[in-house]
Design a protein around this motif. Structure first.
Motif, PDB file in Angstrom:
ATOM      1  N   PHE A 106       0.838  -1.203   0.000  1.00 52.02           N
ATOM      2  CA  PHE A 106       0.000   0.000   0.000  1.00 52.02           C
ATOM      3  C   PHE A 106       0.874   1.255   0.000  1.00 52.02           C
ATOM      4  O   PHE A 106       0.601   2.215  -0.725  1.00 52.02           O
ATOM      5  CB  PHE A 106      -0.932   0.006   1.212  1.00 52.02           C
ATOM      6  N   PHE A 125       0.150  -2.353  -5.886  1.00 46.49           N
ATOM      7  CA  PHE A 125      -1.067  -2.763  -5.189  1.00 46.49           C
ATOM      8  C   PHE A 125      -1.361  -4.241  -5.443  1.00 46.49           C
ATOM      9  O   PHE A 125      -2.003  -4.906  -4.625  1.00 46.49           O
ATOM     10  CB  PHE A 125      -2.258  -1.905  -5.621  1.00 46.49           C
ATOM     11  N   TYR A 132      -5.806 -10.504   2.543  1.00 50.18           N
ATOM     12  CA  TYR A 132      -6.501  -9.235   2.742  1.00 50.18           C
ATOM     13  C   TYR A 132      -7.891  -9.249   2.101  1.00 50.18           C
ATOM     14  O   TYR A 132      -8.805  -8.580   2.585  1.00 50.18           O
ATOM     15  CB  TYR A 132      -5.669  -8.086   2.179  1.00 50.18           C
ATOM     16  N   SER A 133      -8.054 -10.028   1.040  1.00 52.80           N
ATOM     17  CA  SER A 133      -9.351 -10.085   0.353  1.00 52.80           C
ATOM     18  C   SER A 133     -10.422 -10.706   1.244  1.00 52.80           C
ATOM     19  O   SER A 133     -11.617 -10.541   0.987  1.00 52.80           O
ATOM     20  CB  SER A 133      -9.229 -10.872  -0.952  1.00 52.80           C
ATOM     21  N   LYS A 232     -17.415  -4.139  -1.978  1.00 54.01           N
ATOM     22  CA  LYS A 232     -16.143  -3.440  -2.077  1.00 54.01           C
ATOM     23  C   LYS A 232     -16.096  -2.649  -3.372  1.00 54.01           C
ATOM     24  O   LYS A 232     -16.628  -3.071  -4.396  1.00 54.01           O
ATOM     25  CB  LYS A 232     -14.975  -4.440  -2.014  1.00 54.01           C
ATOM     26  N   ASN A 235     -11.674   1.505  -4.538  1.00 52.39           N
ATOM     27  CA  ASN A 235     -10.689   2.003  -3.555  1.00 52.39           C
ATOM     28  C   ASN A 235     -10.385   0.976  -2.467  1.00 52.39           C
ATOM     29  O   ASN A 235      -9.864   1.315  -1.419  1.00 52.39           O
ATOM     30  CB  ASN A 235     -11.170   3.319  -2.931  1.00 52.39           C
ATOM     31  N   PHE A 236     -10.746  -0.296  -2.718  1.00 52.13           N
ATOM     32  CA  PHE A 236     -10.476  -1.428  -1.821  1.00 52.13           C
ATOM     33  C   PHE A 236     -11.334  -1.411  -0.562  1.00 52.13           C
ATOM     34  O   PHE A 236     -11.182  -2.272   0.300  1.00 52.13           O
ATOM     35  CB  PHE A 236      -8.992  -1.492  -1.405  1.00 52.13           C
ATOM     36  N   GLN A 237     -12.224  -0.438  -0.417  1.00 54.28           N
ATOM     37  CA  GLN A 237     -13.051  -0.332   0.773  1.00 54.28           C
ATOM     38  C   GLN A 237     -14.524  -0.501   0.413  1.00 54.28           C
ATOM     39  O   GLN A 237     -14.905  -0.482  -0.758  1.00 54.28           O
ATOM     40  CB  GLN A 237     -12.837   1.016   1.465  1.00 54.28           C
TER      41      GLN A 237
END
Length: 322
Positions: A106, A125, A132-133, A232, A235-237
């Motif tokens: 990151f 990235f 993390y996924s 999700k 932006n990964f969020q």
């Protein structure tokens, strides 16, 4: 009986033996009652409220909290905007893996973004670990401007979590990469707090956006935030709900752009002029509900989610309170 008779003779007691036995039993009962009473009084109450403080770029607060409903009071004594996002990673992931495996890609990626090398940034990235996924986010305290205090109530199951804030510094680096993360243990001890009652009910979903009836008059309100679904984004969020006060003349499009960290000027310190964040509820799974308390003064406000192009998704709702 022999011992009691010996005792009677030595003390020249006139009571019959059976009376002495009853007297001793009574004394023992009184003593046990006193011990039991003192033991109960000495049992510490389970805290249903915790306080977290930031002075610069850290979380000062307890390492262990009870499970169940707990109110988080987050005092941001710094000059920077912050939030608390709670990460629930795989059981095998500790703060060490978080630091050594997740933060470097990151950090590398965002640095390359600010150097203008987007292709290399995406490659960096791409080094984000596979585990993390599978991370989920059971809540947290929404965005809060420097000098403000936010209050959020969450329900957490027992387990090992990591708190973080990934607002960006002026050079684009995440606060998380600068050390703004903290391990959190939620114990088997259960908070006595019951689920709060809401004054304002907010629902958020990928299809309906943010839906609610805004408060009509100034006052302190308890907002419930129900996550009808969750997903999700680029932006990964996933989506969340944040309350922001908007000063006269400030353009709402500015704060919408700022709320996406993938924009070069997004989520970067400081918050754009004319906007003050007052907290909210961070990402939660579908079907879950969190609560936040805020004082609404006369003026203009918005509920906004930290997703790309929030207005097009119905996740930026402006309201006015007179």
């Amino acid at each position: 009986m022999k011992n009691l008779e010996k005792f009677n003779k030595a003390d020249q007691c006139l009571f019959p033996s059976i009376g002495i036995i009853a007297f001793i039993i009574l004394l023992a009962a009184c003593k046990n009652e006193k011990v039991e009473k003192e033991s109960i009084e000495n049992i510490p109450e389970v805290a249903s409220n915790i306080e977290i403080t930031t002075e610069a770029m850290e979380f000062q607060g307890p390492d262990t909290i009870p499970s169940g409903w707990v109110t988080w009071r987050y005092k941001n004594n710094s000059t920077q905007p912050h939030f608390i996002l709670i990460d629930d990673n795989l059981d095998s992931i500790t703060v060490k893996e978080f630091r050594d495996e997740l933060l470097p890609p990151f950090g590398e990626g965002v640095q390359l973004m600010y150097e203008g090398n987007n292709e290399a940034a995406m490659q960096a990235f791409g080094k984000i670990p596979e585990w993390y996924s599978k991370t989920t986010w059971p809540g947290g305290v929404g965005m809060i401007s420097g000098g403000e205090t936010a209050q959020t109530t969450l329900y957490l199951e027992p387990g090992y979590y990591i708190m973080e804030c990934y607002v960006k510094m002026a050079n684009g680096m995440f606060h998380t990469n600068m050390g703004m993360y903290k391990a959190l243990v939620v114990s088997e001890e259960v908070s006595p707090m019951e689920e709060p009652k809401a004054d304002v009910a907010v629902t958020i979903s990928s299809e309906g956006g943010i839906e609610f009836e805004p408060p009509k008059a100034p006052g302190t309100y308890n907002f419930s935030v129900h996550f009808k679904d969750q997903k999700k984004y680029a932006n990964f969020q996933s989506h969340d709900v944040n309350l922001v006060r908007i000063e006269e003349g400030a353009e709402v499009a500015v704060i919408e752009n700022w709320m996406n960290w993938m924009n070069l000027d997004g989520l970067i310190d400081p918050v754009p002029d004319g906007f003050t964040f007052l907290g909210g509820v961070n990402d939660m799974p579908a079907g879950k509900t969190g609560y936040f308390t805020a004082t609404i003064k006369p003026g203009t406000y918005a509920l906004i989610s930290e997703v790309p192009e929030a207005s097009s998704k119905g996740m930026l709702k402006v309201f006015t309170c007179q």
